[in-house]
Structure formats: structure tokens, C-alpha cells
Design a protein around this motif. Structure first.
Motif, mmCIF file in Angstrom:
data_model
loop_
_atom_site.group_PDB
_atom_site.id
_atom_site.type_symbol
_atom_site.label_atom_id
_atom_site.label_comp_id
_atom_site.label_asym_id
_atom_site.label_seq_id
_atom_site.Cartn_x
_atom_site.Cartn_y
_atom_site.Cartn_z
ATOM 1 N N SER A 229 0.830 -1.197 0.000
ATOM 2 C CA SER A 229 0.000 0.000 0.000
ATOM 3 C C SER A 229 0.867 1.250 0.000
ATOM 4 C CB SER A 229 -0.903 -0.007 1.240
ATOM 5 O OG SER A 229 -1.479 1.256 1.423
ATOM 6 N N ALA A 230 1.890 1.235 0.840
ATOM 7 C CA ALA A 230 2.714 2.444 0.998
ATOM 8 C C ALA A 230 3.561 2.724 -0.240
ATOM 9 C CB ALA A 230 3.606 2.302 2.230
ATOM 10 N N LEU B 240 3.013 4.892 -6.573
ATOM 11 C CA LEU B 240 3.319 6.066 -7.394
ATOM 12 C C LEU B 240 3.836 7.209 -6.535
ATOM 13 C CD1 LEU B 240 0.170 5.945 -9.682
ATOM 14 C CD2 LEU B 240 2.517 5.383 -10.329
ATOM 15 N N GLY B 241 3.401 7.237 -5.281
ATOM 16 C CA GLY B 241 3.857 8.296 -4.381
ATOM 17 C C GLY B 241 5.370 8.323 -4.264
ATOM 18 N N ASN B 242 5.990 7.158 -4.233
ATOM 19 C CA ASN B 242 7.448 7.095 -4.074
ATOM 20 C C ASN B 242 8.186 7.350 -5.373
ATOM 21 O OD1 ASN B 242 5.871 5.165 -2.387
ATOM 22 N ND2 ASN B 242 7.794 5.151 -1.250
ATOM 23 N N ILE C 13 -8.708 10.226 -4.126
ATOM 24 C CA ILE C 13 -7.320 9.905 -4.505
ATOM 25 C C ILE C 13 -7.305 8.890 -5.649
ATOM 26 C CG2 ILE C 13 -5.130 8.879 -3.743
ATOM 27 C CD1 ILE C 13 -5.655 10.017 -0.968
ATOM 28 N N TYR D 176 -5.217 8.717 -9.145
ATOM 29 C CA TYR D 176 -4.194 7.669 -9.062
ATOM 30 C C TYR D 176 -4.308 6.726 -10.268
ATOM 31 C CZ TYR D 176 -0.855 5.115 -6.129
ATOM 32 O OH TYR D 176 0.281 4.548 -5.610
ATOM 33 N N THR E 133 2.515 9.139 1.120
ATOM 34 C CA THR E 133 3.448 8.067 0.791
ATOM 35 C C THR E 133 3.326 6.904 1.772
ATOM 36 O OG1 THR E 133 5.710 7.588 0.106
ATOM 37 C CG2 THR E 133 5.469 8.959 2.060
ATOM 38 N N LEU E 134 2.957 7.200 3.026
ATOM 39 C CA LEU E 134 2.793 6.111 3.998
ATOM 40 C C LEU E 134 1.363 5.540 3.974
ATOM 41 C CD1 LEU E 134 4.670 7.462 7.161
ATOM 42 C CD2 LEU E 134 5.468 5.754 5.534
ATOM 43 N N SER E 135 0.504 6.096 3.156
ATOM 44 C CA SER E 135 -0.918 5.700 3.101
ATOM 45 C C SER E 135 -1.644 5.955 4.412
ATOM 46 C CB SER E 135 -1.097 4.212 2.763
ATOM 47 O OG SER E 135 -0.434 3.854 1.603
ATOM 48 N N MET F 59 -6.283 8.131 6.216
ATOM 49 C CA MET F 59 -7.596 7.880 5.614
ATOM 50 C C MET F 59 -8.149 6.486 5.893
ATOM 51 S SD MET F 59 -6.979 6.952 1.707
ATOM 52 C CE MET F 59 -8.080 5.574 1.964
ATOM 53 N N ALA G 9 -6.811 3.480 5.330
ATOM 54 C CA ALA G 9 -6.358 2.323 4.545
ATOM 55 C C ALA G 9 -5.552 1.380 5.434
ATOM 56 C CB ALA G 9 -5.512 2.786 3.365
ATOM 57 N N SER H 171 -1.207 -0.347 -4.337
ATOM 58 C CA SER H 171 -1.612 0.828 -3.556
ATOM 59 C C SER H 171 -3.080 1.157 -3.819
ATOM 60 C CB SER H 171 -0.757 2.043 -3.915
ATOM 61 O OG SER H 171 0.586 1.798 -3.618
ATOM 62 N N SER I 282 -5.507 -0.785 -1.815
ATOM 63 C CA SER I 282 -5.705 -0.356 -0.433
ATOM 64 C C SER I 282 -6.528 0.925 -0.358
ATOM 65 C CB SER I 282 -4.361 -0.171 0.268
ATOM 66 O OG SER I 282 -3.714 0.976 -0.210
ATOM 67 N N LEU I 283 -6.530 1.703 -1.441
ATOM 68 C CA LEU I 283 -7.359 2.911 -1.449
ATOM 69 C C LEU I 283 -8.847 2.566 -1.420
ATOM 70 C CD1 LEU I 283 -5.438 5.111 -4.042
ATOM 71 C CD2 LEU I 283 -6.032 5.819 -1.731
#
Ligand code: PFF
Length: 453
Positions: free
Chosen positions: A15-16, A19-21, A98, A102, A224-226, A229, A231, A317, A320-321
């Protein structure tokens, strides 16, 4: 239930890490001038993100239901104010918003698998790589196709239930992703731009720090850590009681941060070696990485594999959203998981069209200031909704739950450990969020001036 501690680590890391990373961290670091932004982001991860992630896992494991019902249950059990349940509802909304953009960016990754496999970037120049990306952005129908495909894949996977497949997938994705990032990093080291890239990321220039950088660093730490929210709370519901939350959360956060830093260290040397602009925006990954693989032996193959991995990381990810919402709807209405997944996915897909058009037909349509639909949804969710969600999650865990729960969940039996936890979750994390919000409202310039006397 996850079958072991490692399975939860893998799922939460899935999840973490996304794309954020690989996509977002490098490009917003570039937009925000590098070092100062990176340092604040790291501080936010350590002092704000980690305690809140622990709080989320703990609440999830204590409630053992979807975030909304977990909150309801804990509120009832411990006679707390009903308003706390908003944490759950806000999380559903944030996940919805998101996922809408995403999936569009996930679609870009899909598109680039083919783009690289076709050998189109072999020996490409910086101008060609930029041109290819810009041309892609100008074709809304094509982007819509990839966006749709990404959403269909996510819905198909979540329809079958989370646990199956996820564990095995992540077991492969993470190490392979690391290997390919290492290849890119190796390329970066030899490209001639490494020194500049390193300095850009790690030279802390206090004067270059802006309000926006501060605000975005905090928001990005959550994204980035999710966290913020539900999740991780939803995944926490399946964590066996024997697992140590502290160790697990620290492992996940470190892993996530390392991936982001390595991605940055791989990408910025390419930027500088090719005379590209670090602050060029969301296209950064899609211009630099093809350029690098275009110059490597077997680049078409490795480049395609790289984007396959990015796509898979994005899918884990995205799954998990949806989890807080799907778990709730299935639990509450006894609905069929696949039906709920299709409806929810269709809604996100529809809103995602706004993001698709933000890069072409509606690029001049601004919601507020100069924000397109994409930048508005991105800004509101990451910089406002997640930090506020996280703030209340931390406060709930620190003050609304009785000490016995803390003791059981975190294994904090000694008074020192308990105090430390209260300082982190009850003080530094909420304070970190509040200070950043406040400084952004007052303006960093006035704060700096005040400190300077
Ligand atoms: N952490 C994911 C990433 O870095 O790409 C994005 C994300 C997933 C944010 C799940 C929030 C979330 F609940």
C-alpha cells in the motif's frame, strides 16, 4: 487474517510503496527546490507519519472491522463522542478522490510499458523524450483508454477479495523494483550528473524553503505512507494479535522512505546530465527514466520491466485505497463484493476523467487560483484531508482509548514507554500537523522574520 507478521508487512508495504514514491516524490521534490523539502519530509515521516501509522494499525486491530464500523464500535465501547466516526467517513471520501487521479497516473505507467518495449526510446534525446510525453498528454482519448484499463484491473483484483494474490504479488514486486531502481541508480552514478543530483536532494538551504514546500512535505509524508484515511486501519483489522505494531510500522516506513530516496537519487542525475528541468512537474518520471533506459544495453526490455513493476506497485496501492469503502459496504449491507467494487470503481473512473482532461482539453479550466481539476483534487486530499484525518486518528488513539488498550495493543507496559507513546501520538504528531498548517496560514516569511527578530 494475514497469515503472519510478514504478510502484513508486505501488504502494508504494498500500500505504501507506489506512485507516491516513484512518480510523486521526485517531481514534487523538483518543484519545491530539493534539499529543504526532503529534510522536512523526512522529519514529518519520523515524528508525524510513524506515530500516526501506529495509531491506525492499533485502532484497526482493536476494532477488527472496516474503519467506519471500527470507529463506531470503539466509540460505543468507550463512551466517546459520536463525532469521532467522521474519521471513518472522511477516509472513504479521501480514498475515492485519490483513486480518481491515481488511476490516471497508473494508466500512464501502463502506456509506458508498451512505449519502452517498442524500443521507441533507444538513444532518444532529452527533447525527444519530452516531446513523446507531451504528445501523449495531448491525446485525451488515449489517456482515457489507459485510465480505464487501470481501473478495470483494480476492480477485477479487489472483487476477488484482498488477501489472495496480494501477498504473492508483493513478495515479487518489491525486490525486483529495488533491483531495477539500483540499475537506474548505477546509471545515474556514471551519467555525470550524480554529484549535482545528490546536492540537489541533500543540500539544505533554509532560505530556499517556502510555505508551499513545508505544506507539501507534510502532505506527502501522509500520502506516501498511506496514512490519514483508514487504509492502514482497514489492513490493521486483519493483523494477528501477536504482531508487534512498533517494529512492523517502523519497518514499513523505512522501506517506503528508502524506495523514495533511491528513486530520487536515480532520477535527478538523469535530469542534470541531460539539461532537464527538475521542476518540470508530473512528467518527470516519464521523461527521465525512458531516457536512461534508452541509453542502456537491453534498455527496451529492462525499461518495460521497470514500468511493469511501477504499474504493479500502483495497483497494490490502489487496492488499499478502495479497502476502507469496500470493507464497509460489504459489512454493512451484506453486499456482494464484486458489485460494490464495480460501482465504486465506476464512480472513481468518472471523476478521473476530470484529471485526464486537466492535462489537455481542460488545462485552462481552473477550480481555484491556477489549479486544474487534477491539482485541486491532489492538493485537497494530500495536503488537507490526510493530515487532518491523521491528526484526529492520533488524538483518538492517544486520548479516547483507555490505557488498557494501549497496553494490550502496543505492549506498552512500562510507564516510560507509555509516556513516550503519549508524547509522540498525543503531542508531536498533532502539533506537527497544526504547526505546519499555522505556518502556512500565517506565511513562512513572517515566521522567519519573527525569528530573526
Ligand atoms: N501510499 C501510496 C503511494 O505512495 O503511492 C498512495 C496511497 C495509497 C495513499 C493508499 C493513501 C492510501 F490510503
Amino acid at each position: 487474517m494475514w497469515s503472519s507478521r510478514w504478510m502484513f508487512v508486505l501488504a502494508a508495504a504494498g500500500s505504501a510503496v507506489g506512485l507516491g514514491n516513484i512518480w510523486r516524490f521526485p517531481y514534487i521534490t523538483g518543484e519545491n527546490g530539493g534539499g529543504a523539502f526532503v529534510l522536512i519530509y523526512l522529519v514529518c515521516i519520523a515524528l508525524v507519519g510513524i506515530p500516526i501509522m501506529m495509531a491506525e494499525v492499533m485502532i484497526g486491530r482493536e476494532g477488527r472491522q472496516s474503519p467506519v464500523n471500527t470507529m463506531r464500535g470503539l466509540i460505543q465501547q468507550h463512551h466517546q463522542h459520536r463525532g469521532w466516526v467522521l474519521i471513518g467517513w472522511a477516509g472513504l471520501l479521501a480514498g475515492f478522490l485519490i483513486l480518481s487521479f491515481y488511476a490516471v497516473i497508473g494508466g500512464w505507467a501502463f502506456k509506458y510499458i508498451l512505449g519502452l518495449a517498442g524500443g521507441g526510446f533507444t538513444d532518444a534525446t532529452a527533447g525527444q523524450a519530452t516531446g513523446t510525453f507531451d504528445a501523449f498528454l495531448s491525446r485525451p482519448w488515449e489517456m482515457l483508454f489507459w485510465h480505464t484499463l487501470f481501473m478495470v484491473v483494480v476492480v477485477a483484483v479487489v472483487s476477488r477479495g484482498v488477501v489472495k494474490g496480494l501477498e504473492t504479488a508483493i513478495r515479487w514486486i518489491m525486490p525486483l523494483l529495488f533491483v531495477l531502481l539500483a540499475v537506474l541508480l548505477g546509471y545515474g552514478v556514471t551519467s555525470g550528473g550524480f554529484g549535482q543530483g545528490w546536492a540537489f536532494m541533500f543540500r539544505f538551504d533554509w532560505d530556499a524553503l517556502t510555505d508551499r514546500a513545508l505544506f507539501e512535505a507534510l502532505g506527502h509524508a501522509f500520502f506516501t505512507l498511506s496514512v490519514g484515511m483508514g487504509a492502514i486501519m482497514a489492513y490493521g483489522a486483519y493483523v494477528p494479535s501477536s504482531v508487534s505494531i512498533t517494529n512492523t510500522v517502523v519497518t514499513i516506513a523505512v522501506l517506503d522512505t528508502v524506495v523514495a530516496l533511491v528513486a530520487g537519487l536515480a532520477i535527478f542525475p538523469i535530469v542534470f546530465a541531460n539539461g532537464l528541468e527538475p521542476g518540470q512537474g508530473p512528467g518527470l518520471l516519464f521523461v527521465t527514466v525512458p531516457l536512461a533506459f534508452g541509453q542502456l544495453p537491453l534498455g527496451a526490455l529492462f525499461g518495460a520491466v521497470f514500468f511493469i513493476l511501477v504499474s504493479l506497485a500502483a495497483i497494490t496501492s490502489a487496492i488499499s485505497l478502495t479497502e476502507p469503502a469496500l470493507a464497509y459496504l460489504v459489512e454493512e449491507y451484506n453486499a456482494k463484493r464484486s458489485r460494490v467494487a464495480i460501482t465504486w470503481g465506476a464512480g472513481c473512473w468518472l471523476l478521473g476523467i476530470g484529471t485526464v482532461l486537466s492535462f489537455n482539453e481542460w488545462a485552462e479550466f481552473h477550480i481555484v487560483g491556477d489549479m486544474t481539476i487534477f491539482s485541486f483534487v491532489d492538493y485537497v486530499t494530500q495536503n488537507i484531508m490526510l493530515p487532518l484525518g491523521g491528526l484526529f486518528i492520533a488524538l483518538f488513539a492517544a486520548f479516547a482509548l483507555p490505557k488498557s488498550v494501549l497496553g494490550n495493543q502496543l505492549g506498552l507496559t512500562g510507564p516510560v514507554a507509555r509516556k513516550l507513546w503519549l508524547v509522540l501520538a498525543g503531542l508531536t504528531a498533532p502539533l506537527g500537523v497544526l504547526v505546519v498548517f499555522l505556518v502556512t496560514i500565517i506565511g513562512l516569511e513572517s515566521v522567519k522574520a519573527w525569528f530573526a527578530g
